[in-house]
Design an enzyme around this catalytic site. Sequence first.
Site, short mmCIF file in Angstrom:
data_model
loop_
_atom_site.label_atom_id
_atom_site.label_comp_id
_atom_site.label_asym_id
_atom_site.label_seq_id
_atom_site.Cartn_x
_atom_site.Cartn_y
_atom_site.Cartn_z
N CYS A 181 0.33 -5.31 0.21
CA CYS A 181 0.34 -4.29 -0.86
C CYS A 181 0.38 -2.89 -0.27
O CYS A 181 -0.65 -2.33 0.10
CB CYS A 181 -0.87 -4.46 -1.75
N CYS A 184 -1.52 -0.19 -2.28
CA CYS A 184 -2.98 -0.16 -2.08
C CYS A 184 -3.33 0.44 -0.72
O CYS A 184 -4.26 1.22 -0.60
CB CYS A 184 -3.60 -1.56 -2.10
N ASP A 185 -2.61 0.03 0.29
CA ASP A 185 -3.10 0.28 1.65
C ASP A 185 -2.33 1.32 2.45
O ASP A 185 -2.77 1.69 3.54
CB ASP A 185 -3.11 -1.05 2.42
#
Length: 484
Positions: A181, A184-185
Site C-alpha cells: 500500500c 499508506c506507507d
Amino acid sequence: MNKRSFIVGVGSFCVVAITCAGFIFLPSGCKESKRLALRYDIQEAIKQENVVPVVIIGSGPAGLAASLYTARGNIDTVVIEGNKPGGLLTDTTEVENWPGEKSILGPNLVHKMKEQVADFNVHFVSDAVSSVNFTRWPFTIKTEGDITIRALSVILATGAKPRMLSVPGEQKYWGFGVTSCATCDAPFFKSEDVVVVGGGDSAIEEAIQLAKYVNSVTILVRKDKMRAAARMQDRIAGYSNIAVRYNVSVCEVIGDGLQVTGVRLVDALTKEQLVMPVSGVFLAIGHDPLTQVFKDHVDTCPMGHIKMFDRTQGTSVQGVFAAGDVEDHRYRQAIVAAGHGVSAALDAIEFLHEVGFDQSVSQKISRKSVPALLQGQQAHVVEIGDLASFKEMIALHPLVIVDFYADYCPSCMRMLPDFEAVSAEYKDIVFIKVDANKAHALLEEYSVHKLPCILAFKDGALKARFKDAMNRKELREFIQKIAE
Ligand code: NDP
C-alpha cells in the site's frame, strides 16, 4: 394454507415440487445445471432464529450494488462487511472510469455508495464470516464475532486479496520495507530508493503515489511489456524519478535483519542474478479471489474463482449467488463488479419469490431477526490527541489498546471500523484512537513511524506493538495474548 416447498435435483435433470399448490415447475436454467439439491420449505425456515431473506457477504462495489437492489425491493438485507469494508476500492486513489464521475477517490466512491444504500435501510454487520453451511436451507452463516445468521438467500461478494511473491525474505520483512500500500506507507520512504513489483494498473498507481516522496522508484516488470492500460502507462511519463525495468523477477527480498536493504533480481533473458539496493518493496502483482470460507461449499474454477451457472450469478447451490472479483477473473473492474452485484440481487429476488417469500413471510421474520442481529454492536472507543490525557488514561486503566491512524492512510481507515467493532466485545478494556495528523507529541513519545500502528499498554507500561493493519480476528488474538 400457503405451505410450499421445492426440491432441486442434481445432475442433468431436476425436479421441483411445490406441495399444496398442486403443480410442478422448473426454475430458469435448471435443466442444464449441476446444482445441489436442497429442501426449500419457507414455513419451516421462518420458524428458526435470526432468519434474514438476503445476506450479502462483502461490502465492495458488488456487495453494495446488490444491497441497493434488494433493499430497494423492500427485502430486509444484511451486509456482513468483512475484514476490508469497502473492498479494494478503498486502496485506490483516483478512479476515472466510474460512469457519471469524471474523477473520484476510491474511498469517496465507496462512501457515496454506502450512504446511498443506507437510505434504503440496509443493515450493516461489522464483522467477518468464519464459516458457512450451504448444505441445508436456510443457509447458516457464522461470523468471527460469534453471530449465527440463517439466510434464505446469500450473495457472495468477498472480492479478492493482494497476491504475494512467495520468495525468501518477503514474509520476514513484511511491514519492515515490504508492503502493498503506497498510499499508506509512501511517507515513510522519503528520499529513499524503492521498487514496485508488477506491470498492471496498480503498479502504475503505486509508482505515482511513491514518486512524490521517494528519491527513485523502479517498476519491475517480469515480461517485456506492461499489462497496464496505455492511458495509465502514459501517466508515468511526467515523472523523472520513475523508471521501468523489463524482463526481471524478484527472487529474494534482502535485509539486514531489521529492514529491507535490497532485492535480488533474475533477468528473464540472460538468467543472470543481480542485487538492487532499495529500502522499499511495494507489491502490485494482482489479486486472488477470497473464497477460503466457501470453497468447499460452492464449485470453483481452476483459478479459484466461484463458478457461475446458466449465464446468471447463481453458484452450484440454488439460493447462493456470487458477484464481483470473487467470481470474475476476466474483467476485474469495479463497475463490472457493481453490475454483477445487481444481477446477483435480481437473481436472489427471483429465487426468493420461487421459494414462496412474500410480504407476509417478510413481516414475520423482519421484526425479530434483524434487530437481534444488530444488538451488541456498540463500540466504545475514545479519541485522544494530547499526551497528558493519554498518559492519564494508561495510568488509570489496567489494559489499554491504542490505534494510531490517519485519514490519508486507506488501511488505517479500513481498520478503524474493525477496531471499533472489536471494542464492543471487550467491556473491561479501554480502546483509544489517535489521529496521527493531530498528535505529533504522541507519535514522538511512542516512536510511531508507520501507520496504522497498534499499541497495547498493560498496567501503565507499553507491552506490545503491531505496525500494520490487522483484521478483526488478528486484533482479537493480539488482545487475547496481552490479556493473558
Ligand atoms: P493485474 O492482474 O492487472 O496485474 C498484475 C501484474 O502483476 C501483471 O503485470 C503481472 O504480470 C504481474 N505479476 C503477477 N505475478 C507476478 C509475480 N510473481 N512477479 C512479478 N510480476 C507479477 O492486477 P492489478 O492489481 O494491477 O489490477 C487489477 C484490476 O484492477 C485490473 O483490472 C485493473 O485494470 C484494475 N485497476 C484499475 C485502476 C484504475 O482504473 N484506477 C487502478 C488499479 C487497478 P503479467 O502481465 O506478466 O501476468
